[in-house]
Design a protein around this motif. Structure first.
Motif, mmCIF file in Angstrom:
data_model
loop_
_atom_site.group_PDB
_atom_site.id
_atom_site.type_symbol
_atom_site.label_atom_id
_atom_site.label_comp_id
_atom_site.label_asym_id
_atom_site.label_seq_id
_atom_site.Cartn_x
_atom_site.Cartn_y
_atom_site.Cartn_z
ATOM 1 N N ASP A 231 -7.175 -9.397 -1.505
ATOM 2 C CA ASP A 231 -5.849 -9.908 -1.859
ATOM 3 C C ASP A 231 -5.198 -9.046 -2.937
ATOM 4 O O ASP A 231 -3.999 -8.737 -2.880
ATOM 5 N N ILE A 232 -5.986 -8.643 -3.931
ATOM 6 C CA ILE A 232 -5.456 -7.838 -5.031
ATOM 7 C C ILE A 232 -5.046 -6.457 -4.541
ATOM 8 O O ILE A 232 -3.975 -5.939 -4.889
ATOM 9 N N ILE A 233 -5.891 -5.829 -3.719
ATOM 10 C CA ILE A 233 -5.571 -4.504 -3.180
ATOM 11 C C ILE A 233 -4.308 -4.565 -2.322
ATOM 12 O O ILE A 233 -3.433 -3.693 -2.405
ATOM 13 N N SER A 234 -4.194 -5.606 -1.499
ATOM 14 C CA SER A 234 -3.016 -5.757 -0.640
ATOM 15 C C SER A 234 -1.748 -5.906 -1.474
ATOM 16 O O SER A 234 -0.696 -5.341 -1.135
ATOM 17 N N ASN A 235 -1.843 -6.651 -2.572
ATOM 18 C CA ASN A 235 -0.673 -6.812 -3.446
ATOM 19 C C ASN A 235 -0.303 -5.492 -4.108
ATOM 20 O O ASN A 235 0.885 -5.174 -4.270
ATOM 21 N N ASN A 236 -1.301 -4.697 -4.493
ATOM 22 C CA ASN A 236 -1.020 -3.377 -5.064
ATOM 23 C C ASN A 236 -0.261 -2.506 -4.073
ATOM 24 O O ASN A 236 0.740 -1.857 -4.414
ATOM 25 N N LEU A 237 -0.731 -2.485 -2.839
ATOM 26 C CA LEU A 237 -0.087 -1.656 -1.815
ATOM 27 C C LEU A 237 1.314 -2.162 -1.501
ATOM 28 O O LEU A 237 2.232 -1.366 -1.233
ATOM 29 N N ALA A 238 1.515 -3.468 -1.524
ATOM 30 C CA ALA A 238 2.831 -4.036 -1.246
ATOM 31 C C ALA A 238 3.850 -3.649 -2.310
ATOM 32 O O ALA A 238 5.059 -3.624 -2.046
ATOM 33 N N ASN A 239 3.367 -3.329 -3.515
ATOM 34 C CA ASN A 239 4.260 -2.959 -4.621
ATOM 35 C C ASN A 239 4.215 -1.467 -4.921
ATOM 36 O O ASN A 239 4.534 -1.050 -6.036
ATOM 37 N N LEU A 240 3.845 -0.699 -3.922
ATOM 38 C CA LEU A 240 3.745 0.752 -4.107
ATOM 39 C C LEU A 240 5.068 1.358 -4.575
ATOM 40 O O LEU A 240 5.093 2.305 -5.359
ATOM 41 N N ASN A 241 6.189 0.819 -4.094
ATOM 42 C CA ASN A 241 7.512 1.358 -4.429
ATOM 43 C C ASN A 241 8.296 0.456 -5.369
ATOM 44 O O ASN A 241 9.524 0.592 -5.472
ATOM 45 N N THR A 242 7.601 -0.457 -6.046
ATOM 46 C CA THR A 242 8.265 -1.331 -7.015
ATOM 47 C C THR A 242 8.304 -0.647 -8.370
ATOM 48 O O THR A 242 7.266 -0.253 -8.905
#
Length: 277
Positions: A20-31
Motif C-alpha cells: 500500500d505504501i509503495i503504491s501510494n509513493n508511485l501514485a504521487n510520483l508527479n506530485t
C-alpha cells in the motif's frame, strides 16, 4: 497450532501493508514536493531484546520464557513507518507565484478549515479574495499573520518579486516607468525543533501537534526560498518499482507456504490421525 502458518500469515499481512505504501509513493510520483514513505520491518523477538531493559517488569523475560513460542516471536512486523524528507529536484517555471524551499526543515504555513497546516508545495495562485493561496484555495500566511491567520493580499496589476528570505515586493506593471519595488510583507517560512512529529493529513499538508507549537522555531529560514521554481517529488520510480517487484514476490512466496500448510501438511496430519484411530 501450526506456528509456520501463523508466521506466513503475519508475513503476508506485513507485505500487503508495505505494498500500500509503495503504491501510494508511485501514485504521487508527479506530485510537487511529495515526500515518499517507507517502513522498517522487524520481528517481535528482536524488538523485545532491544528494549527489554526499559520494560516495567524486570523479571518477565525469565518468567515468560517458559511459555513463549520462539517461532511466533519471529513473525515479520512493521516496527516503524517513516517519511523520507530529503529534498526533491528543483524545476524552474515561468510563474512568479511558484516558490521552492531548498532546506529540509522548512515549510510554508497555510490556513485551512481545520486550522494552520504546513506544506512544502509552493505552487501558489491568487485566490478569489485576492490573497496568495494554494491550488486548493487555502490562504498562505504571512510572517506577521502566522498567529492571527493573516494572509498576503496581491493587488491587481502588481508583479510579485521575492528574495531568498521570503520577503515580498510589488512592482506596478501598468506603469510604463516601473518604479522601485515596494515592500509587501513576507511569506511565513517555519521550521521545527522536532520535525518527526509532523504528520501527513492529505492534500500535501502536514499537521503539527498543538501542544508542541512552542517548538516551532524561526519564522525566517535564511536563503531557503527560490522564486520561479517548484520542488518535485523525491520518489525514485526505479527504486519504487524494484520494491514493488520484491514485495510481490514475497507475497507470492508466503501464499505458497500457506497453500502447503493447508493442502499438504493438514491433509497428511488428518490421514495419519485417521489411520491411527
Amino acid at each position: 497450532m501450526q506456528s509456520g502458518y501463523y508466521s506466513a500469515t503475519g508475513g503476508m499481512v506485513t507485505q500487503f501493508n508495505r505494498l500500500d505504501i509503495i503504491s501510494n509513493n508511485l501514485a504521487n510520483l508527479n506530485t510537487n514536493s511529495f515526500k515518499r514513505d517507507d517502513v522498517v520491518i522487524g520481528d517481535f523477538l528482536r524488538l523485545y531484546q532491544t528494549h527489554q531493559e526499559t520494560l516495567p517488569l524486570k523479571n518477565q523475560t525469565r518468567e515468560a520464557a517458559k511459555y513463549i513460542n520462539r517461532n511466533l516471536d519471529r513473525v515479520p512486523i512493521i516496527s516503524e513507518e517513516y517519511t523520507d524528507k530529503s529534498i526533491g529536484a528543483m524545476s524552474r517555471t515561468e510563474n512568479p507565484l511558484d516558490f521552492a524551499l531548498d532546506k529540509e526543515n522548512a515549510y510554508f504555513a497555510v490556513q485551512t478549515p481545520n486550522g494552520v497546516r504546513y506544506t512544502r508545495d509552493g505552487s501558489f495562485t491568487i485566490g478569489t479574495d485576492g490573497t496568495l493561496s494554494t491550488k486548493e484555495g487555502y490562504q498562505v500566511l504571512s510572517r506577521v499573520g502566522l498567529d492571527n491567520q493573516g494572509g498576503i493580499l496581491i493587488p491587481q496589476s502588481m508583479e510579485v518579486e521575492a528574495d531568498k528570505n521570503g520577503n515580498l515586493y510589488f512592482r506596478d506593471t501598468a506603469n510604463e516607468n516601473i518604479a522601485e519595488p515596494l515592500a509587501a510583507g513576507s511569506i511565513a517560512i517555519v521550521s521545527f525543533a522536532n520535525p518527526k512529529y509532523l504528520k501527513k493529513v492529505g492534500k500535501n499538508l502536514y499537521e503539527y501537534p498543538e501542544n508542541r507549537l512552542n517548538e516551532r522555531e524561526n519564522l525566517i529560514t535564511p536563503n531557503a526560498l527560490y522564486q520561479h521554481y517548484v520542488e518535485k517529488s523525491n520518489v525514485n520510480a526505479v527504486i519504487e518499482m524494484s520494491n514493488l517487484i520484491e514485495t510481490n514476490r514475497l507475497v507470492d512466496m508466503y501464499s505458497k507456504v500457506l497453500k502447503t500448510h493447508m493442502d499438504d501438511l493438514n491433509t497428511e496430519a488428518i490421514s495419519k490421525l485417521a489411520t491411527r484411530a
